[in-house]
Structures are given as structure tokens and as C-alpha cells.
Design a protein around this motif. Structure first.
Motif, PDB file in Angstrom:
ATOM      1  N   LEU A  94       0.846  -1.180   0.000  1.00  0.00           N
ATOM      2  CA  LEU A  94       0.000   0.000   0.000  1.00  0.00           C
ATOM      3  C   LEU A  94       0.887   1.237   0.000  1.00  0.00           C
ATOM      4  CD1 LEU A  94      -2.970   0.928   0.112  1.00  0.00           C
ATOM      5  CD2 LEU A  94      -2.761   0.972   2.605  1.00  0.00           C
ATOM      6  N   VAL A  95       0.733   2.073  -1.028  1.00  0.00           N
ATOM      7  CA  VAL A  95       1.567   3.265  -1.165  1.00  0.00           C
ATOM      8  C   VAL A  95       0.696   4.518  -1.170  1.00  0.00           C
ATOM      9  CG1 VAL A  95       3.375   2.047  -2.434  1.00  0.00           C
ATOM     10  CG2 VAL A  95       1.529   3.184  -3.698  1.00  0.00           C
ATOM     11  N   GLY A  96       1.324   5.648  -0.882  1.00  0.00           N
ATOM     12  CA  GLY A  96       0.640   6.926  -0.923  1.00  0.00           C
ATOM     13  C   GLY A  96       0.761   7.565  -2.288  1.00  0.00           C
ATOM     14  N   SER A  97       0.360   8.822  -2.387  1.00  0.00           N
ATOM     15  CA  SER A  97       0.390   9.529  -3.669  1.00  0.00           C
ATOM     16  C   SER A  97       1.808   9.698  -4.199  1.00  0.00           C
ATOM     17  CB  SER A  97      -0.281  10.897  -3.518  1.00  0.00           C
ATOM     18  OG  SER A  97       0.364  11.665  -2.514  1.00  0.00           O
ATOM     19  N   HIS A  98       2.786   9.655  -3.287  1.00  0.00           N
ATOM     20  CA  HIS A  98       4.187   9.792  -3.684  1.00  0.00           C
ATOM     21  C   HIS A  98       4.795   8.468  -4.127  1.00  0.00           C
ATOM     22  CE1 HIS A  98       3.962   8.189   0.194  1.00  0.00           C
ATOM     23  NE2 HIS A  98       4.812   8.947   0.864  1.00  0.00           N
ATOM     24  N   GLN A  99       3.982   7.410  -4.143  1.00  0.00           N
ATOM     25  CA  GLN A  99       4.404   6.069  -4.565  1.00  0.00           C
ATOM     26  C   GLN A  99       5.397   5.417  -3.616  1.00  0.00           C
ATOM     27  OE1 GLN A  99       3.071   4.369  -7.711  1.00  0.00           O
ATOM     28  NE2 GLN A  99       1.676   5.828  -6.751  1.00  0.00           N
ATOM     29  N   LEU A 102       2.971   3.520   2.461  1.00  0.00           N
ATOM     30  CA  LEU A 102       2.119   4.335   3.321  1.00  0.00           C
ATOM     31  C   LEU A 102       2.211   3.828   4.753  1.00  0.00           C
ATOM     32  CD1 LEU A 102       0.082   6.681   2.912  1.00  0.00           C
ATOM     33  CD2 LEU A 102      -1.716   4.952   2.763  1.00  0.00           C
ATOM     34  N   ALA A 180      -7.472   0.702   0.917  1.00  0.00           N
ATOM     35  CA  ALA A 180      -6.693   1.678   0.154  1.00  0.00           C
ATOM     36  C   ALA A 180      -7.444   2.998   0.018  1.00  0.00           C
ATOM     37  CB  ALA A 180      -6.358   1.111  -1.224  1.00  0.00           C
ATOM     38  N   GLY A 184      -6.338   6.545   1.765  1.00  0.00           N
ATOM     39  CA  GLY A 184      -5.854   7.513   0.791  1.00  0.00           C
ATOM     40  C   GLY A 184      -4.664   7.020   0.006  1.00  0.00           C
ATOM     41  N   GLY A 185      -4.622   5.707  -0.254  1.00  0.00           N
ATOM     42  CA  GLY A 185      -3.499   5.143  -0.990  1.00  0.00           C
ATOM     43  C   GLY A 185      -3.934   4.239  -2.120  1.00  0.00           C
ATOM     44  N   SER A 186      -3.011   3.472  -2.620  1.00  0.00           N
ATOM     45  CA  SER A 186      -3.278   2.508  -3.683  1.00  0.00           C
ATOM     46  C   SER A 186      -2.289   1.361  -3.559  1.00  0.00           C
ATOM     47  CB  SER A 186      -3.162   3.160  -5.066  1.00  0.00           C
ATOM     48  OG  SER A 186      -1.849   3.670  -5.268  1.00  0.00           O
ATOM     49  N   TRP A 187      -2.621   0.237  -4.170  1.00  0.00           N
ATOM     50  CA  TRP A 187      -1.758  -0.937  -4.103  1.00  0.00           C
ATOM     51  C   TRP A 187      -0.799  -0.956  -5.288  1.00  0.00           C
ATOM     52  CZ3 TRP A 187      -1.644  -3.771   0.214  1.00  0.00           C
ATOM     53  CH2 TRP A 187      -2.736  -3.702   1.073  1.00  0.00           C
TER      54      TRP A 187
END
Length: 404
Positions: A94-99, A102, A180, A184-187
Motif C-alpha cells: 500500500l503506497v501513498g500519492s508519492h508512490q 504508506l 486503500a 488515501g493510498g493505492s496498491w
């Protein structure tokens, strides 16, 4: 083996970067994605009783290492920084907007009390692992890293109402998709994340630091998923050492295994030019080429494996080889050992037709033109294979070669 943990505890608790300073890249390839950038100094610490419980307790508040604590607490938690908590789901982080990964330590939906109760009892399912310690490249400050790998509905508060797993466009979502969104993140696939640490330099230092931790956590996650039971008795085993081992009911310890594989850049002088031989596997697209690789067989040395794989896959006769470096490849549990080998019969090589469909020689100029025109797809920047190819090339494939 001498135990220096107690000697280093206070230094590490104050964030002294000398304690966990990076060591040199011994590989001729420079830094390799997912490979460690510092020595591991916590192997004995993770085996101590109460270590995982202490990490979870530290999630609840800032851990003040300078406070008046008992010796046992100091030894179990020799960091001045609060733990970092990541989420990992079968090879995705799981990462944030900065990749970048998170940190869920402050996520409002985290049920820390449930986590505390979870680690107080014998653990059969490895939903929480200790991945190692993260070192901030700019300051040298370190913090332990915990990784959640499952049990999402137990450890994350999604609300009391039943979850509607239909997305905004009617698509079916999973519980991790909801996590996610709420965080506020994405995988992001760890394999894809590894590309961020391909280049050497200060601008990629953070990605390189995370790469080692994600490689370890991914390998452990895959291992636990397949080894929950004693292979001798079929009985359930217990997670120990903060996720780095399992214990059988008879008291035996089970440890993760790593499968060694050799991966080789094959070179030779062809028509007066030094060239590299790349192969296209039958399972790949017709324009995808890479170096030659294979697992080391039982009772076989690395050198024998290199020579055998090249002979089997393209008929090349190895006359010399050089070890270039290694890369953990936790998909699910490999260690890639890189070589460069020269063969004596470049004119008679041919694909075996079994694993390899086609082989092709490339000069540096031909390699650049094929890559820049996209007529050939080369290994991605996450792998040691790309490092081996660019080592032969003499630099980045995005730049014209300095020699033919």
C-alpha cells in the motif's frame, strides 16, 4: 558469535547513523534493486521473547528511549522513533500519492488494542511481521518496520455496518480496495516498486532503503502462506521470531528457504565486435529478450549451473565467467546470482526450442537501436537482468553507446 546488541542499543536509540550506516556496494553492478543497503543488526533481537509485543505497544505512543525504563524494555526496543506500519497483500504494498509505502501507524481506523491482543497469544497465522528497520537516508534515524499481511477486518475499523463491496461503477471490490480508499493510498506491486531503486544516487536512496524491507516482507508472506503446517506431521505450526520462523508442536524450528538461481549475460567476440547474446523464452512475446537463467540443481555449484544452463538453452561453451552480484527475488523465494560468461562458439549457438524459442546477438549499437525503437523489449528496471545488460552496454540504454 559475539553479541553486540546490548553495546549498540543506546547508540541506536539515539539515532546514531554510524550504527546502521550503509555498506559499500560490493557488486560491480552497483546497487541492485531489492538488495540490502545496510547490515542487519537485529537478527538476535527478533528472536527475543516479548519483542513483537513491545513493537505493537510502541505503536500507541511515541517511544521515549531516554526515559527511565527497565533494562529489558531498552533492549527490546532500542529505537528512538515510533514503529512504522505497512500493509502488504500477496506481493503488493500500500503506497501513498508519492508512490512510497504508506505508514498506517497513525491511520485512524487501526485497532491497536486488537493488535496487542493478537500478539499476546500463540500466533498461527502470520498477519503481522517484523520486516526490519528503516533508516532515513538524510538523517540516519532508524525505526522498526511492522507489516500487516492480512486479517484486515480484524485489525482495521471499517465501521459497524456491513461493507458494500461494489465500486462506484458497479465493479466488485475487495476489502483491501476499501482499505486503500480509506487510507488515501493505492496498491502497487513490489516488483514494480523495485524499479524506483534501479539508479544509484541520492534521489533514489529512499526507494532503495524500502526495497530491502519489502523484499523480506514479501518473501516471508509467501512462505507463511505455504508453510502453516509441519511437513513431517501435518500439524499446525506457530509463528515465532516476529515472523521469521515457525515452531512445530515437537519444538522444532522451521525457517524460510531461498532457492538459488543463476542468471547470466553471455558474451563473445562476433565478427570483430564484442556482443551479448539474449534469448526469447517460448512463454514470452516474440520481441521480448533477456539474459539466460535457471535454478541451481541439487549437488551443483554455481559455476556448474552457469555452464549447464548456457549449454542447455543455447549450446554455448563457456570458457570464462565472472560473478557480478546477487538480487533477492521474493516471487516467491529466489536469490538471483548474476554472472557474465564468455563462450568460445558464438557461430554455432541456437535456441533449444524447449525453453528458448530464439536467440540473437546484439552489439552495443544494435542493442541501443532495438531498445530505442521498441522493436525489442528488454527486462524491466526492477531486475538484475537489466543491470547485467546495462553493464555490458556501458551505461543507461536510454543514452547512445560510447563504443560500437
Amino acid at each position: 558469535m559475539q553479541n553486540n546488541l546490548g553495546e549498540n542499543s543506546q547508540a541506536r536509540a539515539t539515532g546514531n547513523p554510524a550504527v546502521t550506516s550503509a555498506f559499500a556496494d560490493f557488486s560491480p553492478l552497483g546497487h541492485i534493486p531489492l538488495a540490502a543497503s545496510k547490515l542487519r543488526r537485529w537478527n538476535e533481537l527478533r528472536a527475543r521473547e516479548g519483542f513483537l509485543q513491545e513493537l505493537v505497544s510502541a505503536l500507541e505512543q511515541e517511544h521515549d528511549a531516554a526515559a527511565n525504563q527497565s533494562q529489558s524494555q531498552t533492549e527490546l526496543y532500542p529505537w528512538s522513533q515510533r514503529p512504522i506500519l505497512l500493509a502488504l497483500e500477496r506481493g503488493k504494498v500500500l503506497v501513498g500519492s508519492h508512490q512510497m509505502p504508506l505508514n498506517l501507524a497513525d491511520f485512524r481506523g487501526l485497532k491497536v488494542q486488537v493488535l496487542r491482543e493478537f500478539v499476546q497469544k500463540p500466533i498461527l497465522t502470520a498477519h503481522l511481521l517484523f520486516a526490519g528497520e528503516y533508516r532515513q537516508p538524510e538523517t540516519g534515524q532508524t525505526a522498526p518496520v511492522l507489516v500487516l499481511t492480512g486479517g484486515w477486518e480484524d485489525f482495521i475499523d471499517f465501521g459497524s455496518a456491513p461493507l458494500n463491496l461494489l465500486g462506484p461503477d458497479g465493479e466488485q471490490q475487495s476489502i483491501t480496495d476499501v482499505l486503500a480508499i480509506q487510507a488515501g493510498g493505492s496498491w502497487l506491486a513490489v516488483r514494480s516498486f523495485a524499479e524506483f531503486g534501479f539508479e544509484d544516487g541520492a534521489e533514489t536512496a529512499v526507494a532503495r532503503e524500502w526495497g530491502e524491507l519489502l523484499a523480506a516482507a514479501t518473501a516471508l508472506d509467501f512462505w507463511h502462506a505455504r508453510h502453516a503446517f509441519d511437513p513431517a506431521t501435518g500439524e499446525a505450526t506457530e509463528v515465532i521470531h516476529a515472523g521469521w520462523a515457525r515452531k512445530t508442536r515437537q519444538g522444532g524450528d522451521l525457517f524460510p528457504r531461498t532457492d538459488p538461481a543463476v542468471i547470466t549475460a553471455v558474451t563473445a567476440t562476433v565478427e570483430g565486435q564484442e556482443k551479448i547474446l539474449l534469448g526469447q523464452a517460448r512463454a514470452w512475446a516474440a520481441n521480448r529478450f533477456s539474459t539466460f537463467a535457471g535454478f541451481v540443481e541439487v549437488g551443483e555449484s554455481l559455476e556448474n549451473a552457469v555452464a549447464r544452463e548456457i549449454a542447455e538453452e543455447c549450446g554455448g561453451e563457456v570458457v570464462s565467467m565472472t560473478y557480478m552480484g546477487s538480487q533477492p527475488w521474493p516471487f516467491p523465494r529466489s536469490l538471483m546470482l548474476g554472472f557474465r560468461a564468455q563462450i568460445s562458439n558464438p557461430g554455432s549457438v541456437q535456441a533449444d526450442g524447449d525453453e528458448i524459442e530464439r536467440v540473437r546477438w546484439f552489439s552495443r549499437r544494435e542493442l541501443f537501436e532495438a531498445h530505442s525503437s521498441e522493436s525489442v523489449v528488454l527486462p524491466g528496471r526492477s531486475s538484475i537482468s537489466r543491470k547485467l545488460i546495462e553493464d555490458f552496454y556501458g551505461g543507461s540504454l536510454d543514452e547512445e553507446p560510447t563504443e560500437a
